[in-house]
Design a protein around this motif. Structure first.
Motif, PDB file in Angstrom:
ATOM      1  N   ILE A 168       0.841  -1.204   0.000  1.00  0.00           N
ATOM      2  CA  ILE A 168       0.000   0.000   0.000  1.00  0.00           C
ATOM      3  C   ILE A 168       0.875   1.252   0.000  1.00  0.00           C
ATOM      4  O   ILE A 168       0.617   2.208  -0.744  1.00  0.00           O
ATOM      5  N   THR A 169       1.906   1.244   0.838  1.00  0.00           N
ATOM      6  CA  THR A 169       2.819   2.397   0.888  1.00  0.00           C
ATOM      7  C   THR A 169       3.493   2.622  -0.455  1.00  0.00           C
ATOM      8  O   THR A 169       3.602   3.758  -0.932  1.00  0.00           O
ATOM      9  N   TYR A 170       3.943   1.530  -1.077  1.00  0.00           N
ATOM     10  CA  TYR A 170       4.586   1.644  -2.393  1.00  0.00           C
ATOM     11  C   TYR A 170       3.609   2.182  -3.430  1.00  0.00           C
ATOM     12  O   TYR A 170       3.965   3.011  -4.271  1.00  0.00           O
ATOM     13  N   GLY A 171       2.347   1.702  -3.357  1.00  0.00           N
ATOM     14  CA  GLY A 171       1.339   2.179  -4.300  1.00  0.00           C
ATOM     15  C   GLY A 171       1.078   3.664  -4.155  1.00  0.00           C
ATOM     16  O   GLY A 171       1.007   4.395  -5.153  1.00  0.00           O
ATOM     17  N   ILE A 172       0.962   4.136  -2.908  1.00  0.00           N
ATOM     18  CA  ILE A 172       0.745   5.572  -2.669  1.00  0.00           C
ATOM     19  C   ILE A 172       1.942   6.377  -3.152  1.00  0.00           C
ATOM     20  O   ILE A 172       1.794   7.419  -3.802  1.00  0.00           O
ATOM     21  N   TYR A 173       3.147   5.876  -2.859  1.00  0.00           N
ATOM     22  CA  TYR A 173       4.360   6.582  -3.268  1.00  0.00           C
ATOM     23  C   TYR A 173       4.462   6.655  -4.790  1.00  0.00           C
ATOM     24  O   TYR A 173       4.856   7.685  -5.355  1.00  0.00           O
ATOM     25  N   THR A 174       4.088   5.556  -5.471  1.00  0.00           N
ATOM     26  CA  THR A 174       4.164   5.530  -6.937  1.00  0.00           C
ATOM     27  C   THR A 174       3.213   6.545  -7.559  1.00  0.00           C
ATOM     28  O   THR A 174       3.544   7.211  -8.549  1.00  0.00           O
ATOM     29  N   VAL A 175       2.027   6.666  -6.964  1.00  0.00           N
ATOM     30  CA  VAL A 175       1.050   7.624  -7.488  1.00  0.00           C
ATOM     31  C   VAL A 175       1.520   9.061  -7.270  1.00  0.00           C
ATOM     32  O   VAL A 175       1.454   9.908  -8.155  1.00  0.00           O
ATOM     33  N   VAL A 176       2.026   9.330  -6.057  1.00  0.00           N
ATOM     34  CA  VAL A 176       2.466  10.694  -5.738  1.00  0.00           C
ATOM     35  C   VAL A 176       3.787  11.016  -6.414  1.00  0.00           C
ATOM     36  O   VAL A 176       3.957  12.078  -7.026  1.00  0.00           O
ATOM     37  N   ASP A 177       4.784  10.112  -6.280  1.00  0.00           N
ATOM     38  CA  ASP A 177       6.121  10.255  -6.867  1.00  0.00           C
ATOM     39  C   ASP A 177       6.686  11.669  -6.667  1.00  0.00           C
ATOM     40  O   ASP A 177       6.804  12.447  -7.621  1.00  0.00           O
ATOM     41  N   PRO A 178       7.070  12.008  -5.453  1.00  0.00           N
ATOM     42  CA  PRO A 178       7.507  13.377  -5.164  1.00  0.00           C
ATOM     43  C   PRO A 178       8.797  13.790  -5.861  1.00  0.00           C
ATOM     44  O   PRO A 178       9.094  14.971  -5.957  1.00  0.00           O
ATOM     45  N   PHE A 179       9.573  12.808  -6.351  1.00  0.00           N
ATOM     46  CA  PHE A 179      10.855  13.142  -6.985  1.00  0.00           C
ATOM     47  C   PHE A 179      10.807  13.015  -8.511  1.00  0.00           C
ATOM     48  O   PHE A 179      11.841  12.982  -9.160  1.00  0.00           O
ATOM     49  N   ALA A 180       9.596  12.928  -9.071  1.00  0.00           N
ATOM     50  CA  ALA A 180       9.472  12.740 -10.521  1.00  0.00           C
ATOM     51  C   ALA A 180      10.108  13.878 -11.301  1.00  0.00           C
ATOM     52  O   ALA A 180      10.736  13.668 -12.357  1.00  0.00           O
ATOM     53  N   ALA A 234      17.250   7.212  -7.587  1.00  0.00           N
ATOM     54  CA  ALA A 234      18.347   7.497  -6.660  1.00  0.00           C
ATOM     55  C   ALA A 234      17.833   8.190  -5.398  1.00  0.00           C
ATOM     56  O   ALA A 234      18.229   7.842  -4.271  1.00  0.00           O
ATOM     57  N   TYR A 235      16.955   9.158  -5.577  1.00  0.00           N
ATOM     58  CA  TYR A 235      16.388   9.859  -4.423  1.00  0.00           C
ATOM     59  C   TYR A 235      15.554   8.911  -3.559  1.00  0.00           C
ATOM     60  O   TYR A 235      15.600   8.969  -2.324  1.00  0.00           O
ATOM     61  N   SER A 236      14.799   8.039  -4.203  1.00  0.00           N
ATOM     62  CA  SER A 236      13.970   7.082  -3.469  1.00  0.00           C
ATOM     63  C   SER A 236      14.838   6.122  -2.661  1.00  0.00           C
ATOM     64  O   SER A 236      14.526   5.797  -1.510  1.00  0.00           O
ATOM     65  N   ALA A 237      15.932   5.658  -3.273  1.00  0.00           N
ATOM     66  CA  ALA A 237      16.837   4.750  -2.573  1.00  0.00           C
ATOM     67  C   ALA A 237      17.469   5.439  -1.368  1.00  0.00           C
ATOM     68  O   ALA A 237      17.591   4.852  -0.280  1.00  0.00           O
TER      69      ALA A 237
END
Length: 257
Positions: free
Chosen positions: A183-195, A202-205
């Protein structure tokens, strides 16, 4: 002669003390294994994979000793305490999304509203969670996860399981961890703050690594520092009882009057 007499008297006294001490120690039967207290509640937890779990417990100890704790100690040494608290606040605020989704899954309307209020308040007035004005407003934090949600709807904990890095768990809580992570990954993928940066991976890692360091920084437990000879069983029992109480499967023991 007087000196010889004194030496003999002292020797006899020490021998008498030693024999008395040995006799008293002989009366105390040492505990060599869990079999010595099979009738105790500490032995009640289902642990069919004890060999694997013990190996994983030692693996986590070595992971702590040679990697995680040195990194955490370096982080704590280089980073001012004020900054450490702000970083912890941000990650704790992000975890409110997990609390919110599971409060909703458990149909807890009041708790869901409180958690949503906490998240919105700390995300705005608290500057993305660096500060916690929501608590001072009476919006208390309610920790939830999908393992608790499964327990809330009647799922048994299943056998005890020790996970790498995460430590004590169970079959139910491991499944819950997988769902929460998804669920967390899904929310992060939708928002993607570093797109917009063009280097989102790299930022996500880096963010994930910092979250792992902060998670260990906030956890005070240290493997094999309890001084208890049966620490594995103690940790297993305490984890199981804590989760059973949190999911309503067991009631905390009432104090003696």
């Amino acid at each position: 002669m007087l000196r010889l007499l004194a030496v003999l008297t002292l020797g006899l006294s020490l021998a008498g003390c030693a024999s008395t001490r040995e006799a008293s120690l002989a009366e105390v039967r040492p505990w060599h294994s869990i079999k010595e207290f099979r009738d105790q509640r500490m032995a009640d937890v289902a642990d069919p994979w004890e060999g694997f779990n013990r190996s994983m417990y030692r693996f986590n100890f070595n992971l702590d000793r040679y990697l995680l704790l040195p990194v955490v100690e370096g982080y704590e040494y280089l980073t001012p305490r004020f900054v450490q608290k702000r970083v912890s606040g941000i990650f704790n605020n992000l975890s409110e999304l997990r609390n919110l989704t599971n409060s909703i899954f458990q149909l807890k309307g009041t708790e869901s509203a409180t958690t949503l209020g906490r998240f919105l308040t700390n995300s705005t007035l608290g500057l993305a969670g660096m500060f916690d004005p929501a608590t001072s407003f009476g919006l208390a934090r309610r920790d939830q996860d999908f393992g608790k949600t499964l327990g809330y709807w009647g799922a048994a904990s299943g056998p005890y399981l020790v996970l790498p890095f995460f430590g004590p768990s169970s079959v139910r809580d491991t499944a819950g961890l997988a769902v929460d992570s998804g669920i967390t990954y899904g929310i992060y993928t939708v928002v993607d703050p570093f797109a917009a940066t063009g280097n989102s991976l790299a930022y996500s890692a880096g963010l994930t690594a910092l979250e792992g360091v902060d998670m260990r920084h906030q956890q005070s437990f240290r493997y094999y520092e309890s001084g208890y000879p049966f620490e594995y069983y103690m940790v297993r029992f305490l984890y199981h009882e804590k989760r059973e109480i949190e999911t309503g499967k067991a009631l905390p023991a009432e104090p003696d009057p």
